[in-house]
Design a protein around this motif. Structure first.
Motif, PDB file in Angstrom:
ATOM      1  N   GLY A  43      72.258  40.010  41.059  1.00 45.02           N
ATOM      2  CA  GLY A  43      73.351  39.225  41.264  1.00 45.02           C
ATOM      3  C   GLY A  43      74.731  39.674  41.990  1.00 45.02           C
ATOM      4  O   GLY A  43      74.561  41.180  42.339  1.00 45.02           O
ATOM      5  N   GLU A  44      75.387  39.077  42.435  1.00 45.36           N
ATOM      6  CA  GLU A  44      76.817  39.701  43.131  1.00 45.36           C
ATOM      7  C   GLU A  44      77.316  40.622  42.341  1.00 45.36           C
ATOM      8  O   GLU A  44      77.695  40.559  41.153  1.00 45.36           O
ATOM      9  N   GLY A  45      77.661  41.770  42.757  1.00 45.28           N
ATOM     10  CA  GLY A  45      78.350  42.840  41.965  1.00 45.28           C
ATOM     11  C   GLY A  45      77.907  43.588  40.951  1.00 45.28           C
ATOM     12  O   GLY A  45      78.347  43.801  40.001  1.00 45.28           O
ATOM     13  N   GLY A  46      76.373  43.803  40.998  1.00 43.46           N
ATOM     14  CA  GLY A  46      75.635  44.138  40.012  1.00 43.46           C
ATOM     15  C   GLY A  46      75.774  45.882  40.143  1.00 43.46           C
ATOM     16  O   GLY A  46      76.690  46.316  41.033  1.00 43.46           O
ATOM     17  N   ARG A  47      75.413  46.439  38.968  1.00 40.63           N
ATOM     18  CA  ARG A  47      75.821  47.777  38.951  1.00 40.63           C
ATOM     19  C   ARG A  47      74.919  48.764  40.109  1.00 40.63           C
ATOM     20  O   ARG A  47      73.914  48.430  40.473  1.00 40.63           O
ATOM     21  N   PRO A  48      75.636  49.746  40.525  1.00 40.30           N
ATOM     22  CA  PRO A  48      75.211  50.379  41.828  1.00 40.30           C
ATOM     23  C   PRO A  48      74.496  51.443  41.426  1.00 40.30           C
ATOM     24  O   PRO A  48      73.645  52.372  42.350  1.00 40.30           O
ATOM     25  N   GLU A  49      74.332  52.091  40.385  1.00 43.66           N
ATOM     26  CA  GLU A  49      73.589  53.124  39.665  1.00 43.66           C
ATOM     27  C   GLU A  49      72.098  53.261  40.387  1.00 43.66           C
ATOM     28  O   GLU A  49      71.711  54.402  40.688  1.00 43.66           O
ATOM     29  N   LEU A  50      71.368  52.334  40.141  1.00 46.38           N
ATOM     30  CA  LEU A  50      70.144  52.340  40.460  1.00 46.38           C
ATOM     31  C   LEU A  50      69.807  52.605  41.941  1.00 46.38           C
ATOM     32  O   LEU A  50      69.194  53.460  42.563  1.00 46.38           O
ATOM     33  N   GLY A  51      70.826  51.904  43.057  1.00 41.09           N
ATOM     34  CA  GLY A  51      70.668  52.154  44.311  1.00 41.09           C
ATOM     35  C   GLY A  51      71.044  53.577  44.703  1.00 41.09           C
ATOM     36  O   GLY A  51      70.388  54.095  45.480  1.00 41.09           O
ATOM     37  N   ASN A  52      72.121  53.969  43.943  1.00 45.33           N
ATOM     38  CA  ASN A  52      72.690  55.204  44.367  1.00 45.33           C
ATOM     39  C   ASN A  52      71.817  56.411  44.006  1.00 45.33           C
ATOM     40  O   ASN A  52      71.623  57.296  44.862  1.00 45.33           O
ATOM     41  N   LYS A  53      71.122  56.098  43.065  1.00 48.71           N
ATOM     42  CA  LYS A  53      70.122  57.353  42.548  1.00 48.71           C
ATOM     43  C   LYS A  53      68.906  57.279  43.511  1.00 48.71           C
ATOM     44  O   LYS A  53      68.501  58.228  43.647  1.00 48.71           O
ATOM     45  N   LEU A  54      68.360  55.899  43.685  1.00 41.88           N
ATOM     46  CA  LEU A  54      67.511  56.194  44.693  1.00 41.88           C
ATOM     47  C   LEU A  54      67.597  56.686  46.097  1.00 41.88           C
ATOM     48  O   LEU A  54      66.905  57.264  46.673  1.00 41.88           O
TER      49      LEU A  54
ATOM     50  N   ALA B  72      53.665  41.787  39.422  1.00 41.85           N
ATOM     51  CA  ALA B  72      54.737  42.642  39.352  1.00 41.85           C
ATOM     52  C   ALA B  72      54.394  43.982  38.176  1.00 41.85           C
ATOM     53  O   ALA B  72      53.490  43.712  37.424  1.00 41.85           O
ATOM     54  N   LEU B  73      54.793  45.213  38.428  1.00 42.40           N
ATOM     55  CA  LEU B  73      54.726  45.994  37.599  1.00 42.40           C
ATOM     56  C   LEU B  73      55.823  46.479  36.644  1.00 42.40           C
ATOM     57  O   LEU B  73      57.070  45.906  37.466  1.00 42.40           O
ATOM     58  N   SER B  74      55.903  46.899  35.685  1.00 45.42           N
ATOM     59  CA  SER B  74      57.107  47.304  34.842  1.00 45.42           C
ATOM     60  C   SER B  74      57.152  48.838  34.601  1.00 45.42           C
ATOM     61  O   SER B  74      56.317  49.098  34.223  1.00 45.42           O
ATOM     62  N   ASN B  75      58.220  49.141  34.416  1.00 46.35           N
ATOM     63  CA  ASN B  75      58.517  50.674  33.831  1.00 46.35           C
ATOM     64  C   ASN B  75      58.361  50.631  32.384  1.00 46.35           C
ATOM     65  O   ASN B  75      58.426  49.560  31.815  1.00 46.35           O
ATOM     66  N   PRO B  76      57.746  51.724  31.680  1.00 46.18           N
ATOM     67  CA  PRO B  76      57.847  51.815  30.500  1.00 46.18           C
ATOM     68  C   PRO B  76      58.790  51.204  29.475  1.00 46.18           C
ATOM     69  O   PRO B  76      58.456  51.136  28.469  1.00 46.18           O
ATOM     70  N   GLY B  77      60.018  51.643  29.976  1.00 46.82           N
ATOM     71  CA  GLY B  77      60.860  51.476  29.170  1.00 46.82           C
ATOM     72  C   GLY B  77      61.480  49.875  29.620  1.00 46.82           C
ATOM     73  O   GLY B  77      60.799  49.129  30.043  1.00 46.82           O
TER      74      GLY B  77
ATOM     75  N   LEU C  90      60.003  56.519  38.214  1.00 48.28           N
ATOM     76  CA  LEU C  90      59.944  56.807  39.499  1.00 48.28           C
ATOM     77  C   LEU C  90      59.887  58.198  40.165  1.00 48.28           C
ATOM     78  O   LEU C  90      59.891  58.448  41.361  1.00 48.28           O
ATOM     79  N   LYS C  91      60.449  58.873  39.193  1.00 45.82           N
ATOM     80  CA  LYS C  91      60.662  60.459  39.437  1.00 45.82           C
ATOM     81  C   LYS C  91      59.318  60.856  40.291  1.00 45.82           C
ATOM     82  O   LYS C  91      59.528  61.821  41.107  1.00 45.82           O
ATOM     83  N   PRO C  92      58.215  60.850  39.620  1.00 44.44           N
ATOM     84  CA  PRO C  92      57.003  61.394  40.297  1.00 44.44           C
ATOM     85  C   PRO C  92      56.661  60.793  41.669  1.00 44.44           C
ATOM     86  O   PRO C  92      55.937  61.330  42.661  1.00 44.44           O
TER      87      PRO C  92
END
Length: 253
Positions: A138-149, A108-113, A123-125
């Protein structure tokens, strides 16, 4: 403050591991998990999980949002994939999640933050358009990441491996706790659960210093009445320990 008593609110098994590390560090760890993790046991849900794990080689990116997501996913991968597919980019959000994957043999790789927000910046570039991405959570996780992608043109799917529940504690639990000098909060949901209990049983804790994993959670804490919340820049032990040492250093100045 070498005998600093720190309330640790991680779910198990991470809570026990963190407490052991802090105790060897010379501090007194007080365990009080503010979230319980339960792997999904429903037969139909497990069938869905197994099918998605068998299809994991069809994704360009697989993103793990937590150490629990990584740990449980590795169990499924061991069952379904004796050798991992080579064409997948495995990504952990935060150093702790990524290290959990590496310990299990997932490259696995990890983002710097340390947060969803910094992952998005990282992931912008990358050319996300038409990339197939699986988010393991987990169930009911935050949707922000998926929405932005998806806004960037990615094709996002989700795989839920566990459910989160608020632990049940009595007033006596809080009455029996020792005096606390510092609180570690490692997620927004744990903050919410702790705040509900504190309002009932320990309102005086609202003045204690609280370390959070991100600016977002620190701001959330202040809105909920925690007047001394600050960001540790990560939920992993190393980030929290560094922030704790900084706090103790300021107290001793």
């Amino acid at each position: 403050m070498q005998d600093c008593r720190i309330l640790i609110t991680r779910p198990e098994p991470e809570n026990t591991l963190t407490c052991e590390r802090l105790n060897t560090h010379g501090w007194s760890a007080v365990p009080l998990p503010m979230m319980e993790i339960f792997p999904l046991k429903d037969t139909n849900k497990k069938a869905v999980i197994r099918a998605q794990i068998f299809d994991i080689d069809t994704f360009d990116y697989v993103i793990f949002v937590s150490k629990n997501a990584a740990r449980l996913a590795c169990d499924w991968l061991d069952e379904c994939w004796p050798m991992l597919p080579a064409n997948v980019h495995w990504i952990g959000i935060g150093q702790g999640t990524t290290q959990t994957l590496l310990n299990e043999g997932v490259p696995a790789l990890s983002n710097p933050g340390h947060t969803t927000e910094t992952l998005l910046d990282w992931l912008k570039p990358a050319r996300m358009r038409d990339q197939k991405i699986l988010i393991i959570r987990g169930e009911g996780g935050r949707p922000e990441l998926g929405n932005k992608l998806e806004e960037r043109g990615a094709k996002v799917s989700y795989l839920s491996l566990y459910e989160r529940k608020k632990p049940q504690y009595s007033a006596q639990t809080f009455f029996m706790l020792p005096d606390i000098n510092l609180i570690w909060i490692t997620s927004g949901e744990s903050l919410l659960n702790l705040s509900e209990y504190v309002s009932l049983h320990k309102p005086e804790w609202k003045v204690l210093p609280v370390l959070t994993p991100s600016i977002r959670v620190a701001q959330q804490a202040k809105k909920m009445g925690w007047i001394n919340a600050s960001c540790a820049n990560g939920a992993d032990d190393n980030s929290m320990i560094k922030a704790t040492e900084f706090h103790i250093g300021k107290q001793n100045d």
